[in-house]
Scaffold this active site. Structure first.
Site, PDB file in Angstrom:
ATOM      1  N   PHE A  22       0.816  -1.226   0.000  1.00 34.99           N
ATOM      2  CA  PHE A  22       0.000   0.000   0.000  1.00 34.99           C
ATOM      3  C   PHE A  22       0.846   1.271   0.000  1.00 34.99           C
ATOM      4  CE2 PHE A  22      -2.039  -3.262   2.776  1.00 34.99           C
ATOM      5  CZ  PHE A  22      -2.892  -3.777   1.825  1.00 34.99           C
ATOM      6  N   ARG A  59     -10.991   1.235 -19.034  1.00 33.84           N
ATOM      7  CA  ARG A  59     -11.225  -0.165 -19.396  1.00 33.84           C
ATOM      8  C   ARG A  59     -10.846  -1.079 -18.234  1.00 33.84           C
ATOM      9  NH1 ARG A  59      -7.418  -3.135 -23.811  1.00 33.84           N
ATOM     10  NH2 ARG A  59      -8.648  -5.018 -24.240  1.00 33.84           N
ATOM     11  N   PRO A  92     -12.418  -7.979 -14.163  1.00 32.76           N
ATOM     12  CA  PRO A  92     -13.439  -7.573 -13.182  1.00 32.76           C
ATOM     13  C   PRO A  92     -13.224  -8.176 -11.799  1.00 32.76           C
ATOM     14  CG  PRO A  92     -14.459  -8.113 -15.286  1.00 32.76           C
ATOM     15  CD  PRO A  92     -13.011  -8.508 -15.395  1.00 32.76           C
ATOM     16  N   GLY A  95      -5.949   3.992 -13.557  1.00 37.05           N
ATOM     17  CA  GLY A  95      -5.693   3.326 -12.290  1.00 37.05           C
ATOM     18  C   GLY A  95      -6.965   3.181 -11.475  1.00 37.05           C
ATOM     19  N   GLU A 147      -6.016   3.376  -6.260  1.00 37.82           N
ATOM     20  CA  GLU A 147      -5.951   4.608  -5.469  1.00 37.82           C
ATOM     21  C   GLU A 147      -7.295   5.328  -5.416  1.00 37.82           C
ATOM     22  OE1 GLU A 147      -3.107   4.801  -4.127  1.00 37.82           O
ATOM     23  OE2 GLU A 147      -1.621   3.993  -5.513  1.00 37.82           O
TER      24      GLU A 147
END
Length: 730
Positions: A231, A619, A623, A694, A697
């Site tokens: 992290f 995109r 998933p 991204g 975050e």
């Protein structure tokens, strides 16, 4: 030429799942090269001062102890201006007698067994000329070099605003508390160094260690194929790694050093504490006219850590007049570092809380207020947004969450002894990208090996890259191996800032496209191939078989093609670099987060009943992995909002809750109903060739204010300090 796809967009199993769940995946501390010995750090028991004596006699007398290293006998390291990203001079390993924070390493014991090293470390006697440390941010002066930003005349516009709010918020320090502790195994072979290290950037780690010891980076081999979470705290090279390398050189054997859970609270970085003043002005219709931001965050006395905390206040809403200042406050603490959603998450909490307060003041729905202030372009730089579907995030989330059922009057909805409330917040995070390379090799047996020096601290990098490569090469995922986490592989940026998929993924796509085209070119020019003379633009590949799109029966496999041409393999190097020159677009991912809480009327307990996040994140390659990232980040945001709080004894700088018993972290059970939605059709081809943004975050940004706003809706009590505790609500 389009290529049939089967893996990208599918919820596939992680390629490394079996390794991880069976314990066969090797983390840094699992490596045991021949002759390995163990090191244990002795930490300072004062928060500031000088070391006056180091008594290692009893420790050295223990059977199995090989060495004790302190500032009295440590080798002198060459000067270095930076070891990582912050301005300033990094903490050096045993180079002087100064103590800069509680828990600073003052010695290390090396022994043949871990238990021996631990016992010997407990026998060390270090004395100090101690001073009272400065660890209270509210009582310390800020540094003289603030970050500033301004547009318009915010002070004057604020004075003339119809509605004015003057608000103050505070956020506690947070620690990453990843599953895997920081650790390293260091081995010297002559003048060459091998490191098995927990790091998010293998090549950056090699560069940093080279600077520390004054040796060429190419002499250092860093291996870090898997991380048990990070992290952000495993990006830079911390002093414990340098100590392990120093010890390995001195004893002439490989040295393993793994920090204890307690040492993680002062041995590596953390999300800094913040105080944040925000004055906003608007007209009666809720149109923002001015905002003045005054933020302060803690940093160490020897380095300056500043994050992009002010960015949300510059670009999230249309505001003609903005003034911002962000000051660092140097303290006798170790240096903070990035933590998931760095800067943006801390900046969004006061901004999104203030928007909720303004909505309540004006009697406007919080979503409607945000829609009234949606900008046409990025007012911080005048650039057009590459994509911005925040309106759709609001409407999709409101519909799915049942926002219409939210009571306008705070404190009016109850379920027995529980007050119920809903809150929401927006978020943005910049789409970071960097140059990357990936080698792609197609073997004669029809399998492919794709390699890049990227990392995987948990999100499933190897899986998503395998999906991308499999589709581009026309193979199944079982036929593709993606290798990472080795500094000798083609260069890649560090695994942080949600940039890996955009950067490394684009290089993988480029390499696989080139290799597929190379194989097709070989086939159509090979007189022995069924594809001889075919138009290359009309040849596709599926399941390892090349064929003419309009005549599927005409084709052959990669294997036959390479075997007939006596080729053991085909290989290319893929690469991608973001466009050079001035930015032409403003690149961000966006989020709308919704939360429903229950607050106990008599106990003040806050329980999050359900949470929904809607994301404009480009995109989505996988998933299942996206859900893993999103749900985990939302739970992490709950920790920020309700649980996580580092407590410091300001008398000596000691962290008094440096353990899992007293530093509370959330679990999946803390949110019984949690869901993530990704807007379809949101590919951002301006950002990168594969259209991704991204995700890791952005999910954090907006979670804490959504929960805080829900608490206000449930109780009518506005809490402006995180975490929100029962004491604040009683």
């Amino acid at each position: 030429m389009s290529q049939p796809q089967a893996a990208v967009g599918a919820s596939v199993a992680r390629v490394d799942a079996r390794l991880r769940v069976t314990g066969k995946a090797k983390y840094a501390g699992d490596n045991n090269p021949d002759g390995v010995v163990h090191a244990v750090i002795v930490d300072s028991s004062v928060g500031r001062g000088r070391i006056t004596a180091v008594d290692a006699g009893h420790a050295l007398a223990q059977p199995g102890v090989l060495a004790v290293i302190s500032h009295l006998n440590a080798p002198r390291l060459p000067p270095v201006e930076s070891n990582g990203y912050p301005p300033g001079k990094p903490l050096r390993a045993f180079q002087d007698d100064q103590v800069r924070f509680f828990g600073q390493p003052v010695a290390v014991v090396v022994a043949t067994a871990l238990e021996v090293a631990q016992h010997a470390a407990s026998l060390m006697r270090v004395t100090y000329d101690a001073e009272r440390p400065s660890t209270d941010m509210s009582a310390a002066p800020p540094a003289d070099d603030p970050e500033t930003y301004a547009r318009g005349d915010a002070d004057q516009a604020l004075k003339s605003a119809d509605v004015q709010l003057d608000l103050s918020y505070r956020m506690a320090r947070q620690h990453h508390n990843a599953m895997e502790p920081a650790g390293i195994v260091a081995r010297w072979d002559g003048d060459r160094l091998t490191l098995w290290e927990k790091t998010q950037a293998v090549q950056f780690a090699a560069f940093n260690m080279a600077a520390e010891f004054g040796i060429p980076p190419e002499n250092i081999h860093v291996i870090s194929p898997v991380l048990g979470g990070a992290f952000g705290n495993a990006f830079r090279t911390w002093v414990h790694s340098v100590i392990a390398v120093m010890a390995a050189r001195q004893v002439g054997r490989p040295v393993k050093l793994v920090l204890t859970r307690k040492q993680l609270y002062f041995g590596i970085g953390y999300r800094p504490a913040y105080s944040y003043g925000l004055r906003i002005g608007s007209d009666r219709r809720g149109r923002l006219t001015a905002a003045v931001h005054d933020a302060a965050s803690e940093t160490s006395s020897y380095e300056t850590h500043l994050e992009d905390t002010l960015v949300p206040g510059r670009m999230l809403y249309s505001t003609p007049n903005v003034k911002q200042i962000h000051r660092s406050v140097p303290l006798d603490v170790n240096t903070p570092t990035w933590m998931r959603g760095p800067g943006y998450s801390s900046g969004a909490y006061p901004l999104e809380s203030a928007m909720d307060e303004l909505a309540h003041e004006l009697g406007i729905d919080p979503i409607d207020l945000r829609l009234r202030n949606e900008p046409v372009d990025d007012q911080s730089n005048g650039l057009q947004f590459s994509t911005r579907r925040l309106r759709e995030c609001y409407t999709t989330g409101a519909r799915a969450f049942g926002w219409k059922r939210r009571s306008v009057k705070p404190g009016s909805t109850r379920d027995g002894d529980w007050h119920l409330g809903m809150g929401m917040a927006a978020g943005a995070y910049d789409t970071q990208r960097a140059a990357a390379q990936a080698s792609v090799r197609l073997n004669a047996d029809g399998t492919a090996l794709v390699q890049s020096a990227t990392s995987d601290m948990g999100p499933g990098t190897a899986t998503s890259m395998t999906q991308l490569a499999a589709d581009a090469l026309g193979l199944t995922m079982r036929q593709v191996i993606f290798r990472l986490g080795d500094s000798t592989l083609p260069p890649a940026p560090g695994h942080f800032g949600s940039q890996t998929m955009a950067s490394v993924g684009s290089a993988v796509q480029d390499g696989c496209d080139k290799l597929r085209e190379k194989a097709i070119a070989l086939a159509v020019t090979d007189a022995g191939s069924p594809l001889y003379g075919a138009d290359p633009a009309k040849v596709e590949v599926r399941a390892g078989r090349l064929y003419v799109k309009d005549a599927p029966g005409r084709g052959e496999t990669y294997q036959r093609l390479l075997t007939r041409n006596n080729s053991t393999h085909l290989e290319v190097l893929g690469s991608w670099t973001p466009p050079e020159g001035p930015a032409r677009y403003s690149l961000y991912a966006y989020a709308a987060t919704f939360a429903e809480v229950a607050v106990h009327a008599r106990l003040g307990l806050v329980r999050v009943r359900r949470m929904l996040g809607v994301y404009d994140a480009g995109r989505i390659i996988s998933p299942a992995l996206a859900d893993s990232q999103a749900l985990g980040a939302m739970i992490g945001g709950l920790g920020t909002a309700l649980l996580e709080h580092t407590v410091t004894d300001h008398r000596d700088g000691r962290i008094v809750n440096a353990n899992f018993a007293d530093y509370l972290i959330p679990t999946h059970a803390d949110i019984p109903d949690i869901q993530a939605v990704y807007l379809a059709g949101g590919e951002d081809r301006i950002a990168d060739p594969i259209g991704v943004k991204g995700l890791a975050e952005i999910v954090c940004v907006g979670v804490t204010p959504a929960i805080s706003n829900a608490v206000f809706n449930a109780t009518g009590r506005r809490i402006r300090e995180l975490p929100i505790t029962p004491e604040q609500l009683l």
